[in-house]
Design a protein around this motif. Structure first.
Motif, PDB file in Angstrom:
ATOM      1  N   SER A 152       0.912  -1.422   0.164  1.00 56.26           N
ATOM      2  CA  SER A 152       0.026  -0.056  -0.103  1.00 56.26           C
ATOM      3  C   SER A 152       0.914   1.248   0.012  1.00 56.26           C
ATOM      4  O   SER A 152       1.992   1.057   0.184  1.00 56.26           O
ATOM      5  CB  SER A 152      -0.873  -0.027   1.041  1.00 56.26           C
ATOM      6  N   ILE A 153       0.292   2.251   0.090  1.00 53.40           N
ATOM      7  CA  ILE A 153       0.972   3.614  -0.191  1.00 53.40           C
ATOM      8  C   ILE A 153       1.728   3.934   1.312  1.00 53.40           C
ATOM      9  O   ILE A 153       2.795   4.236   1.199  1.00 53.40           O
ATOM     10  CB  ILE A 153       0.328   4.925  -0.820  1.00 53.40           C
ATOM     11  N   ARG A 190      -3.978   2.243  -4.323  1.00 45.92           N
ATOM     12  CA  ARG A 190      -2.757   2.061  -5.070  1.00 45.92           C
ATOM     13  C   ARG A 190      -1.826   0.471  -4.511  1.00 45.92           C
ATOM     14  O   ARG A 190      -1.750   0.435  -3.480  1.00 45.92           O
ATOM     15  CB  ARG A 190      -1.843   3.141  -4.678  1.00 45.92           C
ATOM     16  N   ARG A 191      -1.563  -0.173  -5.438  1.00 45.34           N
ATOM     17  CA  ARG A 191      -0.877  -1.257  -5.258  1.00 45.34           C
ATOM     18  C   ARG A 191       0.556  -1.304  -5.748  1.00 45.34           C
ATOM     19  O   ARG A 191       0.590  -1.490  -6.890  1.00 45.34           O
ATOM     20  CB  ARG A 191      -1.560  -2.480  -5.261  1.00 45.34           C
ATOM     21  N   TYR A 192       1.607  -1.058  -5.104  1.00 46.25           N
ATOM     22  CA  TYR A 192       3.225  -0.804  -5.396  1.00 46.25           C
ATOM     23  C   TYR A 192       3.698  -2.202  -5.322  1.00 46.25           C
ATOM     24  O   TYR A 192       3.533  -3.162  -4.543  1.00 46.25           O
ATOM     25  CB  TYR A 192       3.773   0.133  -4.564  1.00 46.25           C
ATOM     26  N   LEU A 193       4.690  -2.281  -6.407  1.00 41.30           N
ATOM     27  CA  LEU A 193       5.367  -3.874  -6.619  1.00 41.30           C
ATOM     28  C   LEU A 193       6.623  -3.239  -5.959  1.00 41.30           C
ATOM     29  O   LEU A 193       7.129  -2.266  -5.531  1.00 41.30           O
ATOM     30  CB  LEU A 193       5.341  -3.882  -8.184  1.00 41.30           C
ATOM     31  N   PRO A 229       1.107   3.103 -10.008  1.00 39.58           N
ATOM     32  CA  PRO A 229       0.765   1.735  -9.622  1.00 39.58           C
ATOM     33  C   PRO A 229      -0.504   1.106 -10.103  1.00 39.58           C
ATOM     34  O   PRO A 229      -1.216   2.322 -10.314  1.00 39.58           O
ATOM     35  CB  PRO A 229       1.028   1.751  -8.159  1.00 39.58           C
ATOM     36  N   GLU A 230      -0.850   0.073 -10.115  1.00 38.85           N
ATOM     37  CA  GLU A 230      -2.171  -0.711 -10.356  1.00 38.85           C
ATOM     38  C   GLU A 230      -2.840  -0.205  -9.162  1.00 38.85           C
ATOM     39  O   GLU A 230      -2.351   0.156  -8.043  1.00 38.85           O
ATOM     40  CB  GLU A 230      -2.181  -1.853 -10.842  1.00 38.85           C
ATOM     41  N   ARG A 231      -4.296  -0.446  -9.408  1.00 39.09           N
ATOM     42  CA  ARG A 231      -5.283   0.022  -8.299  1.00 39.09           C
ATOM     43  C   ARG A 231      -5.897  -1.480  -7.924  1.00 39.09           C
ATOM     44  O   ARG A 231      -6.234  -2.279  -8.981  1.00 39.09           O
ATOM     45  CB  ARG A 231      -6.303   0.913  -8.856  1.00 39.09           C
TER      46      ARG A 231
END
Length: 144
Positions: free
Chosen positions: A6-7, A41-44, A33-35
């Motif tokens: 998450s952010i 937001r979903r960060y890799l 990021p994708e959601r």
């Protein structure tokens, strides 16, 4: 499936404020990021690594534009590194210039402090010296 952040978690793991992460996204330094289904937001891992790269470059005093150029250069691992070397050399020169200026400022402040006997403001050499920059022993002003 790759683990996502998450952010808030990205902020915690990198020490970067949430607002700054959003800013880096808005100016294109950090890929959006994708959601999740809930629009979160979903960060890799790649976002985490890029953010650490940006933060380290900023710690070294690099400008946003220099970082942008380095990111572009990093997209082609087989390309010569002349461009990246030049960016680092320019930053090193800038840091050395700042160090030289700070040394001049240090010397001038030392001179001012040592010239004051510290009795009363009416006789204060610090106030007088700051008011009369033309009397400085060194040109410590930044180039404009």
């Amino acid at each position: 499936m790759e683990r996502t952040f998450s952010i808030g978690r990205l902020s915690t793991t990198t020490g970067c404020k949430v607002e700054t992460i959003r800013y880096y996204e808005s100016i294109g330094l950090l890929d959006e990021p994708e959601r999740s289904e809930g629009n979160q937001r979903r960060y890799l891992k790649s976002h985490h690594e890029r953010l650490l790269f940006i933060l380290h470059a900023r710690d070294l005093g690099m400008s946003i534009e220099a970082i942008r150029q380095l990111i572009v250069l990093s997209r082609d691992p087989e390309a010569p590194c002349d461009g990246a070397d030049e960016i680092a050399r320019q930053q090193l020169g800038s840091v050395r210039d700042k160090i030289q200026r700070l040394k001049l400022l240090e010397a001038e402040l030392q001179r001012v402090v040592e010239s004051c006997d510290g009795h009363r403001i009416g006789d204060c050499r610090v106030i007088e010296a700051l008011a009369e920059c033309g009397a400085c022993h060194r040109d410590h002003r930044a180039p404009r």
